[in-house]
Design an enzyme around this catalytic site. Structure first.
Site, short mmCIF file in Angstrom:
data_model
loop_
_atom_site.label_atom_id
_atom_site.label_comp_id
_atom_site.label_asym_id
_atom_site.label_seq_id
_atom_site.Cartn_x
_atom_site.Cartn_y
_atom_site.Cartn_z
N ASP A 45 0.79 -1.24 -0.09
CA ASP A 45 -0.02 -0.06 0.02
C ASP A 45 0.88 1.31 -0.15
OD1 ASP A 45 -2.31 -1.38 -0.26
OD2 ASP A 45 -2.73 -1.28 2.09
N GLY A 46 2.10 1.34 0.64
CA GLY A 46 2.75 2.21 0.77
C GLY A 46 3.18 2.77 -0.67
N ASN A 122 -5.22 8.56 1.97
CA ASN A 122 -5.51 7.76 3.10
C ASN A 122 -5.96 8.87 4.27
OD1 ASN A 122 -5.11 5.01 2.50
ND2 ASN A 122 -3.07 5.03 3.83
N ARG A 149 -8.08 20.06 22.42
CA ARG A 149 -6.75 20.00 23.39
C ARG A 149 -6.36 18.38 23.13
NH1 ARG A 149 -9.25 24.22 25.93
NH2 ARG A 149 -7.99 26.09 26.11
N ASP A 151 -3.15 15.51 21.59
CA ASP A 151 -1.84 15.14 20.88
C ASP A 151 -2.10 15.58 19.30
OD1 ASP A 151 -0.60 14.33 23.00
OD2 ASP A 151 -0.42 12.19 22.66
N ALA A 186 -5.38 11.33 21.39
CA ALA A 186 -5.23 11.58 22.70
C ALA A 186 -5.66 13.07 23.26
CB ALA A 186 -3.81 11.44 23.06
#
Length: 266
Positions: A45-46, A122, A149, A151, A186
């Site tokens: 896929d990459g 993606n 707020r 990550d 996160a």
């Protein structure tokens, strides 16, 4: 038929690329790196993501097909021992073109009102450059939705919903749906700070803007490409007008791909 083959670069993929190239030339097809009608990625896929970013300016002209030399991928349909069958099908135009939605990301800067536009197959992810908490005002349809707020944020396409988005707990979305998904990375949720805490799925006619609260340098990834931006005024995410075109030679339903990738033990 004009074609070009993109290889992962390892020994196995390069050898298969050379084999396919010779076979296709012998059958009268024309190698054309600049304006191919079909692009074959050999790897995973990459590799197909790499091919997409190399030819995204030819979305209306070029169709993609993947041959996987490693694990089964969502974009790579064919196995190495099947390439002769694939090439004969290409020669005989025995394929259907299907289209998948793409993500448009526009970064706007404070200075001189300039902007940069990107397409993702993606996802796009947004974080601060120094690892501090990302603080962004999130607007949907030009209405303030929340102050995020955490990550970071991941904005994915339906076909990309099975990638990083899934690892974040996002939903899997069928690529026939023209939508984007916003998933938190996160997030901070306590008595003082609140976010919705759930992935959001936006239809094609909805646009999301994220606006910096603090002056930061940001890491924006577009698929596998990592970009650093400063002086950002706002970032816009929406379903792109363009679509990627895949050459489909046989049925390979999306939910079967999901099953084979995440559930099947065979």
């Amino acid at each position: 038929m004009k074609f070009f083959i993109v290889s992962k670069g390892d020994t196995k993929s390069n050898a298969l690329k050379d084999k396919m190239m010779n076979y296709m030339v012998d059958m009268g097809m024309t190698p054309d790196e600049k304006t191919p009608e079909i692009v074959i990625s050999v790897g995973g896929d990459g590799t197909l993501l790499q091919a997409f970013h190399s030819y995204q300016h030819l979305m209306d002209h070029t169709a993609f097909v993947g041959v996987h030399t490693g694990h089964l991928g969502f974009y790579a349909d064919w196995l190495p021992h099947e390439v002769e069958r694939l090439i004969i099908s290409i020669q005989n135009d025995e394929f259907q073109v299907i289209e998948y939605p793409l993500l448009e990301t526009i970064v706007r800067y404070g200075a001189a009102g300039t902007e940069t536009r990107y397409l993702a197959l993606n996802e796009a992810t947004l974080r601060t450059n120094n690892g501090t908490t990302l603080v962004m005002d999130v607007d949907i349809r030009n209405q303030h939705f929340e102050r995020f707020r955490g990550d970071g944020l991941c904005i994915s396409t339906p076909s990309g919903s099975t990638a990083y988005n899934k690892a974040l707990g996002g939903a899997l979305i069928h690529p026939s749906l023209e939508a984007i998904q916003i998933t938190e990375i996160a997030s901070i949720n306590n008595r003082v700070f609140r976010t919705v805490g759930s992935p959001l799925v936006l239809p094609k006619h909805h646009t999301c803007h994220v606006n910096p609260v603090n002056s930061e340098i940001y890491n924006l990834t577009i698929d596998h490409i990592n970009l650093v931006h400063k002086g950002v005024k706002s970032i816009q995410f929406r379903v792109a007008d363009e679509k990627i075109r895949f050459a489909r030679f046989r049925p390979f339903p999306f939910w079967r791909r999901v099953h084979d990738s995440f559930i099947s033990a065979e």
